[in-house]
Design a protein around this motif. Sequence first.
Motif, short mmCIF file in Angstrom:
data_model
loop_
_atom_site.label_atom_id
_atom_site.label_comp_id
_atom_site.label_asym_id
_atom_site.label_seq_id
_atom_site.Cartn_x
_atom_site.Cartn_y
_atom_site.Cartn_z
N GLU A 27 0.95 -1.19 0.18
CA GLU A 27 0.08 0.11 -0.09
C GLU A 27 0.66 1.17 0.04
N THR A 28 2.09 1.28 0.22
CA THR A 28 3.02 2.27 0.20
C THR A 28 3.75 2.54 -1.17
N HIS A 29 3.50 1.75 -1.90
CA HIS A 29 4.34 1.81 -3.34
C HIS A 29 3.94 3.18 -4.02
N LEU A 30 2.90 3.82 -3.92
CA LEU A 30 2.43 4.91 -4.64
C LEU A 30 2.78 4.91 -6.29
N ASP A 31 3.66 5.99 -6.53
CA ASP A 31 3.75 5.78 -8.10
C ASP A 31 5.36 5.53 -8.16
N ALA A 32 6.21 5.35 -7.18
CA ALA A 32 7.47 4.91 -7.19
C ALA A 32 7.92 4.27 -5.91
N VAL A 33 9.22 3.31 -6.20
CA VAL A 33 9.71 2.89 -4.93
C VAL A 33 11.39 2.94 -5.18
N ARG A 34 11.92 3.52 -3.87
CA ARG A 34 13.38 3.45 -4.07
C ARG A 34 14.03 1.98 -3.70
N VAL A 35 14.50 1.39 -4.22
CA VAL A 35 14.94 0.02 -4.11
C VAL A 35 16.41 -0.24 -3.88
N GLY A 36 17.20 -0.45 -2.77
CA GLY A 36 18.61 -0.67 -2.85
C GLY A 36 18.88 -1.98 -2.31
N ILE A 37 18.83 -2.15 -0.97
CA ILE A 37 19.47 -3.61 -0.51
C ILE A 37 18.89 -4.72 -1.23
N ALA A 38 17.68 -4.71 -1.62
CA ALA A 38 16.94 -6.17 -2.13
C ALA A 38 17.68 -6.17 -3.55
N LEU A 39 17.94 -5.38 -4.12
CA LEU A 39 18.58 -5.34 -5.52
C LEU A 39 20.06 -6.25 -5.34
N TYR A 40 20.57 -6.20 -4.24
CA TYR A 40 22.04 -6.90 -4.10
C TYR A 40 21.63 -8.09 -3.41
N GLY A 41 20.31 -8.29 -3.21
CA GLY A 41 20.09 -9.81 -2.77
C GLY A 41 20.40 -9.89 -1.18
N MET A 42 20.34 -8.95 -0.63
CA MET A 42 20.62 -9.01 0.97
C MET A 42 19.36 -8.78 1.69
N PRO A 43 18.96 -9.31 2.80
CA PRO A 43 17.92 -9.13 3.60
C PRO A 43 17.79 -7.72 4.13
N ARG A 44 16.70 -7.11 4.36
CA ARG A 44 16.51 -5.66 4.68
C ARG A 44 16.68 -5.84 6.19
N SER A 45 16.52 -6.99 6.98
CA SER A 45 16.83 -7.23 8.36
C SER A 45 16.59 -8.63 8.80
N SER A 46 16.99 -9.02 9.98
CA SER A 46 16.79 -10.37 10.27
C SER A 46 15.61 -10.74 10.90
N GLU A 47 14.63 -9.52 11.02
CA GLU A 47 13.41 -9.59 11.67
C GLU A 47 12.15 -10.25 10.88
N VAL A 48 12.46 -9.95 9.41
CA VAL A 48 11.42 -10.24 8.68
C VAL A 48 11.67 -11.53 7.48
N ALA A 49 10.78 -12.50 7.48
CA ALA A 49 11.26 -13.34 6.34
C ALA A 49 11.03 -12.69 5.11
N PRO A 50 11.66 -13.50 4.25
CA PRO A 50 11.83 -13.09 2.86
C PRO A 50 10.37 -12.98 2.13
N THR A 51 9.92 -12.13 1.62
CA THR A 51 8.68 -12.10 0.67
C THR A 51 8.75 -12.20 -0.76
N VAL A 52 10.18 -12.11 -1.20
CA VAL A 52 10.51 -12.41 -2.64
C VAL A 52 11.65 -13.21 -2.66
N PRO A 53 12.28 -14.02 -3.63
CA PRO A 53 13.25 -14.69 -3.38
C PRO A 53 14.42 -13.86 -4.16
N LEU A 54 15.47 -13.54 -3.15
CA LEU A 54 16.55 -12.83 -3.55
C LEU A 54 17.70 -13.41 -3.38
N HIS A 55 18.89 -13.28 -4.34
CA HIS A 55 20.18 -14.12 -4.42
C HIS A 55 21.16 -12.97 -4.02
N PRO A 56 21.79 -13.16 -2.96
CA PRO A 56 23.18 -12.18 -2.69
C PRO A 56 24.12 -12.19 -3.83
#
Length: 376
Positions: free
Chosen positions: A211-240
């Motif tokens: 619901e926060t996506h609006l017109d654009a999203v600014r994505v960094g860490i996920a593009l590099y395949g790293m989890p955004r934190s250890s607290e939340v389970a991955p919602t899309v499959p990412l590779h470091p």
Amino acid sequence: MPVTYAEVDLGAIAHNIRAVQNHIGPDVILIAVLKANAYGHGALMVAQTALQQGVQRLGVARPDEGAYLRANGVRVPILVMNYTSGRDLKTALDHDLLLSVTEDHIAEQLSALAEARGRPALVHVKVDTGMGRFGLLPDEVLPFIERLARLPGLAVEGIYSHFAVSDLADKSYTHQQFATFQQVLAALEAAGHYIPIRHIANSGATLDLPETHLDAVRVGIALYGMPRSSEVAPTVPLHPALSLKSRVARVRTLPAGSSISYGRTYITSRPTPVALVPVGYGDGYHRSLSNRGAVLINGRRAPIVGRVCMDQFVVDVSEAGDVRVDDEVVLLGCQGDASITAEEIATWAETINYEVTTGLLPRVPRLYTGDAHAYE
Ligand SMILES: Cc1ncc(COP(=O)(O)O)c(C=O)c1O
């Protein structure tokens, strides 16, 4: 092949970009965040990979980062997300970069520069909805936008904010920040200001809060395949994407009672086979990993013994089998079935995965591998 290098798997980055694109859908713009040399991965190669995957906007922190991409043929809109002033304003306009503005005197300078060039400067207005860092406070936004509207040569293309804790499991503060941003947007619309690109979501919110996506999203860490934190389970499959590799430079068995490295912080308690790894804090491999971190040799863990120096450190290879000079050492990444992640290094070094890869210094050559469809 250099002895020490970072291997960047562009196939993993391409995969991660597609995974994020699928997640946000075709109507939301992906701003690929490439600041700080693409979190250490190499801004140009990551930019080219992103463009091949259909990314149409990039984000950097400073005009010089955008100028570097422009000098290397990158033509898509690039948003500079930090405060910019002085000489950097001219750099930004010379390279057709989008600036983030929050100050009248900067907007006035930009307006004058743009008028002199005969080409409008596009800007994004940054709002502080609770990060307490860069941006106008919510009440300041409408009057600021009204003042900008009176400046010639300036057009507000975007408005944005940034989340402080979207990577945590508890999203209550993030919801609060989002509500504040929506109130700002509603007040602008009520006053007749329509701003085309509204954005607030970073990786955490992009992955967890559609619901926060609006017109654009600014994505960094996920593009590099790293989890955004250890607290939340991955919602899309990412590779470091990034590995750090070197080679064993020396192997010896030190007698019991030998001290290792500066400060004599480690003394062998038994005859100990050790290997020398020619990497140090001069490469961005943290000194705080002294007597805490480990590397992989022969697919097994070898703990760091003694201090990490500027250019080298020593590991205990008692459990690593038959180790020889020139054997591969993996400091970050996989070897056989074993792996060391940026998150694990971050825990040892008491920092975050972002700093582990971003901190790799220019002395470490980046070697690029991978094909765009490797992870399909
Ligand atoms: C303003 C801004 N937007 C977006 C990002 C990307 O954040 P993330 O890497 O968590 O996706 C950053 C990074 O710190 C940022 O400073």
